[in-house]
Write a protein that holds these residues in place. Structure first.
Motif, PDB file in Angstrom:
ATOM      1  N   PHE A 187       0.830  -1.207   0.000  1.00 62.00           N
ATOM      2  CA  PHE A 187       0.000   0.000   0.000  1.00 62.00           C
ATOM      3  C   PHE A 187       0.867   1.261   0.000  1.00 62.00           C
ATOM      4  N   ILE A 188       2.007   1.188   0.688  1.00 60.02           N
ATOM      5  CA  ILE A 188       2.940   2.321   0.644  1.00 60.02           C
ATOM      6  C   ILE A 188       3.479   2.483  -0.778  1.00 60.02           C
ATOM      7  N   LEU A 189       3.755   1.353  -1.445  1.00 55.47           N
ATOM      8  CA  LEU A 189       4.219   1.392  -2.831  1.00 55.47           C
ATOM      9  C   LEU A 189       3.178   2.020  -3.749  1.00 55.47           C
ATOM     10  N   LEU A 190       1.916   1.672  -3.535  1.00 56.57           N
ATOM     11  CA  LEU A 190       0.842   2.281  -4.327  1.00 56.57           C
ATOM     12  C   LEU A 190       0.795   3.788  -4.111  1.00 56.57           C
ATOM     13  N   ASP A 191       1.002   4.210  -2.853  1.00 56.47           N
ATOM     14  CA  ASP A 191       0.972   5.639  -2.532  1.00 56.47           C
ATOM     15  C   ASP A 191       2.153   6.366  -3.163  1.00 56.47           C
ATOM     16  N   GLU A 192       3.367   5.803  -2.988  1.00 53.74           N
ATOM     17  CA  GLU A 192       4.573   6.462  -3.493  1.00 53.74           C
ATOM     18  C   GLU A 192       4.601   6.532  -5.015  1.00 53.74           C
ATOM     19  N   GLY A 223       1.995   6.686  -6.988  1.00 52.71           N
ATOM     20  CA  GLY A 223       0.837   7.386  -7.536  1.00 52.71           C
ATOM     21  C   GLY A 223      -0.214   6.448  -8.097  1.00 52.71           C
ATOM     22  N   ALA A 224      -0.077   5.147  -7.820  1.00 54.82           N
ATOM     23  CA  ALA A 224      -1.010   4.164  -8.375  1.00 54.82           C
ATOM     24  C   ALA A 224      -2.394   4.262  -7.743  1.00 54.82           C
ATOM     25  N   PHE A 225      -2.490   4.920  -6.582  1.00 57.54           N
ATOM     26  CA  PHE A 225      -3.803   5.089  -5.967  1.00 57.54           C
ATOM     27  C   PHE A 225      -4.746   5.898  -6.862  1.00 57.54           C
ATOM     28  N   TYR A 226      -4.166   6.652  -7.775  1.00 55.91           N
ATOM     29  CA  TYR A 226      -4.993   7.431  -8.706  1.00 55.91           C
ATOM     30  C   TYR A 226      -5.853   6.498  -9.558  1.00 55.91           C
ATOM     31  N   TYR A 227      -5.326   5.305  -9.843  1.00 58.17           N
ATOM     32  CA  TYR A 227      -6.039   4.339 -10.679  1.00 58.17           C
ATOM     33  C   TYR A 227      -6.892   3.382  -9.850  1.00 58.17           C
ATOM     34  N   VAL A 228      -6.543   3.191  -8.583  1.00 60.72           N
ATOM     35  CA  VAL A 228      -7.328   2.300  -7.710  1.00 60.72           C
ATOM     36  C   VAL A 228      -7.646   3.022  -6.392  1.00 60.72           C
ATOM     37  N   PRO A 229      -8.339   4.140  -6.448  1.00 59.74           N
ATOM     38  CA  PRO A 229      -8.587   4.917  -5.226  1.00 59.74           C
ATOM     39  C   PRO A 229      -9.465   4.202  -4.213  1.00 59.74           C
ATOM     40  N   TYR A 230     -10.241   3.214  -4.661  1.00 64.32           N
ATOM     41  CA  TYR A 230     -11.118   2.502  -3.722  1.00 64.32           C
ATOM     42  C   TYR A 230     -10.321   1.663  -2.724  1.00 64.32           C
ATOM     43  N   LEU A 231      -9.018   1.451  -2.963  1.00 64.88           N
ATOM     44  CA  LEU A 231      -8.175   0.695  -2.032  1.00 64.88           C
ATOM     45  C   LEU A 231      -7.608   1.560  -0.906  1.00 64.88           C
ATOM     46  N   ILE A 232      -7.743   2.860  -1.033  1.00 69.87           N
ATOM     47  CA  ILE A 232      -7.172   3.766  -0.033  1.00 69.87           C
ATOM     48  C   ILE A 232      -7.779   3.487   1.348  1.00 69.87           C
ATOM     49  N   GLY A 233      -6.929   3.318   2.337  1.00 70.48           N
ATOM     50  CA  GLY A 233      -7.376   3.159   3.709  1.00 70.48           C
ATOM     51  C   GLY A 233      -7.522   1.725   4.182  1.00 70.48           C
ATOM     52  N   PHE A 234      -7.507   0.757   3.263  1.00 67.21           N
ATOM     53  CA  PHE A 234      -7.716  -0.629   3.668  1.00 67.21           C
ATOM     54  C   PHE A 234      -6.517  -1.213   4.416  1.00 67.21           C
ATOM     55  N   GLN A 235      -5.373  -0.557   4.324  1.00 67.01           N
ATOM     56  CA  GLN A 235      -4.180  -1.102   4.967  1.00 67.01           C
ATOM     57  C   GLN A 235      -4.121  -0.796   6.457  1.00 67.01           C
ATOM     58  N   GLU A 236      -4.823   0.208   6.919  1.00 64.75           N
ATOM     59  CA  GLU A 236      -4.655   0.660   8.303  1.00 64.75           C
ATOM     60  C   GLU A 236      -4.976  -0.418   9.349  1.00 64.75           C
ATOM     61  N   PRO A 237      -6.120  -1.113   9.267  1.00 62.87           N
ATOM     62  CA  PRO A 237      -6.397  -2.142  10.291  1.00 62.87           C
ATOM     63  C   PRO A 237      -5.409  -3.298  10.292  1.00 62.87           C
ATOM     64  N   VAL A 238      -4.722  -3.527   9.159  1.00 62.02           N
ATOM     65  CA  VAL A 238      -3.779  -4.641   9.076  1.00 62.02           C
ATOM     66  C   VAL A 238      -2.678  -4.500  10.125  1.00 62.02           C
ATOM     67  N   THR A 239      -2.362  -3.267  10.500  1.00 64.72           N
ATOM     68  CA  THR A 239      -1.329  -3.022  11.505  1.00 64.72           C
ATOM     69  C   THR A 239      -1.638  -3.752  12.809  1.00 64.72           C
TER      70      THR A 239
END
Length: 399
Positions: free
Chosen positions: A47-52, A54-70
């Motif tokens: 998810f950090i790779l997607l953020d760095e 800029g891939a979140f622009y193409y899959v914005p619906y994935l934003i935020g799903f990584q937080e509970p994994v912590t």
């Protein structure tokens, strides 16, 4: 570019490492739990790779799903520690997952946002309008704090578990127990270091925000501190930990390839073979026959010898072989085999004084130099080098 390469290598290596953990022994639930822990790290890196990138622009619906994994990382690691240090089977207690489910529940309002609102919330100048006030006021600010508290608690619990395990077992270590203990200590040190790097990253971020918002932070005149960072220490640390785990796994294969036979053996010992049809007299006779066979055929020189292999070679059930050794010698299968290996190594050390300790250890059935040193000192009270030196001095005195 540097960050993207490092993150990509980390994700690929983490996936490979978790795959190998599961593939080497599908019956070992401890390995599966460690693999799950690694996969959680991989998910966060991804998810950090997607953020760095800029891939979140193409899959914005994935934003935020990584937080509970912590909130899954620490419970998985703690269970792994408990599984390797307990003779009895330990089911995973579902209450350990409560923080994860609470995080998912609290993040639900954000998950229900449309893709454009998520994108604006993460990269835009305005907050997404449909988020409740409580989410903006305390969840976003309290999430990291809660996660750090949870990880700290589990690291302390893991450290206490290892300390107790060492105190209780320090006079009764088998080779496998010693390997497990040393491995878990290293792993706990690595994860503790990751926690320290994570704390450092968050402290830098908080300080940078204080500089930007109020000008009251430390070192606000440094552009690298308040500007966009090239990499985060904790991200790089995770990648390094993946490679270190692979290194230790190659150096001591027993860490990842051990089966549950050791745990099953200890569990059966606690029951004292109550329902076994093998009497003490028959157990003693069977143990004598097994010992002769192992010595005559040099079975103990096989570094991959298991209780199942010995049972097949002797023509008896694994349960009866285990009972015969445990009741007659009051030791486990692993101690029985390692004692024979050490005895063989003692003879080799004296017969071939110019051979290296590593060569002697491998020829005696040990998988690694460290496992050999631990077993040798346990059974003889000295290191291989000291053993050679003592006998050399004794021979000089006699001559």
């Amino acid at each position: 570019m540097f960050t993207l390469v490092i993150l990509s290598l980390g994700c690929l290596h983490g996936l490979y490492l978790s795959y190998e953990l599961i593939r080497k022994n599908t019956a070992n639930d401890a390995n599966r739990m460690l693999a799950l822990c690694i996969q959680c790290f991989v998910a966060l890196l991804f998810f950090i790779l997607l953020d760095e990138s800029g891939a979140f622009y193409y899959v914005p619906y994935l934003i935020g799903f990584q937080e509970p994994v912590t909130f899954l990382l620490a419970p998985c690691f703690y269970y792994y520690v408990r599984r390797l240090t307990s003779p009895a089977y330990l089911p995973f207690v579902r209450t350990h997952l409560l923080p994860f489910f609470i995080a998912v529940l609290c993040a639900t309002p954000f998950y229900l946002l449309d893709a454009q609102s998520k994108w604006q919330f993460l990269y835009g100048d305005m907050y997404a309008p449909d988020l409740p006030v409580w989410y903006l006021s305390w969840y976003e600010n309290g999430f990291i704090f809660g996660a750090m508290i949870q990880v700290a608690i589990y690291l302390v619990l893991s450290w206490r578990r290892l300390s107790t395990y060492q105190i209780v077992s320090e006079n009764n270590f088998s080779s496998l127990e010693l390997i497990n203990l040393n491995w878990l200590k290293r792993l706990l040190l690595m994860l503790g270091s990751l926690y320290g790097l994570w704390f450092l990253d968050e402290a830098i971020e908080v300080n940078a925000m204080a500089c930007i918002d109020h000008g009251s932070g430390i070192g606000c005149h440094y552009d690298w501190l308040i500007g966009e960072r090239v990499f985060f220490f904790s991200e790089l640390g995770v990648v390094i930990v993946f490679y270190l785990m692979s290194y230790y796994g190659l150096r001591q294969p027993e860490i990842f390839t051990q089966s549950n036979q050791y745990l099953e053996l200890e569990k059966s010992e606690t029951n004292k073979y109550v329902n076994s049809a093998l009497s003490e007299t028959l157990a003693a006779e069977l143990c004598r026959l097994i010992e002769h066979q192992v010595q005559d055929e040099k079975l103990f020189l096989n570094p991959d010898l298991t209780l199942h292999d010995l049972a097949c070679a002797s023509g008896h059930s694994r349960h009866h072989v285990s009972q015969a050794i445990n009741q007659s010698k009051n030791i486990s299968f692993f101690d029985f085999i390692n004692q024979l290996r050490v005895t063989h190594a003692q003879a080799q050390l004296l017969a071939h004084p110019n051979r290296s300790v590593l060569d002697v250890s491998l020829d005696s059935g040990f998988n690694s130099r460290s496992a050999f040193y631990g077993a040798f000192k346990r059974y003889t009270g000295v290191t291989p080098g000291e053993y050679r030196k003592q006998h050399k001095q004794l021979a000089e005195k006699l001559s």
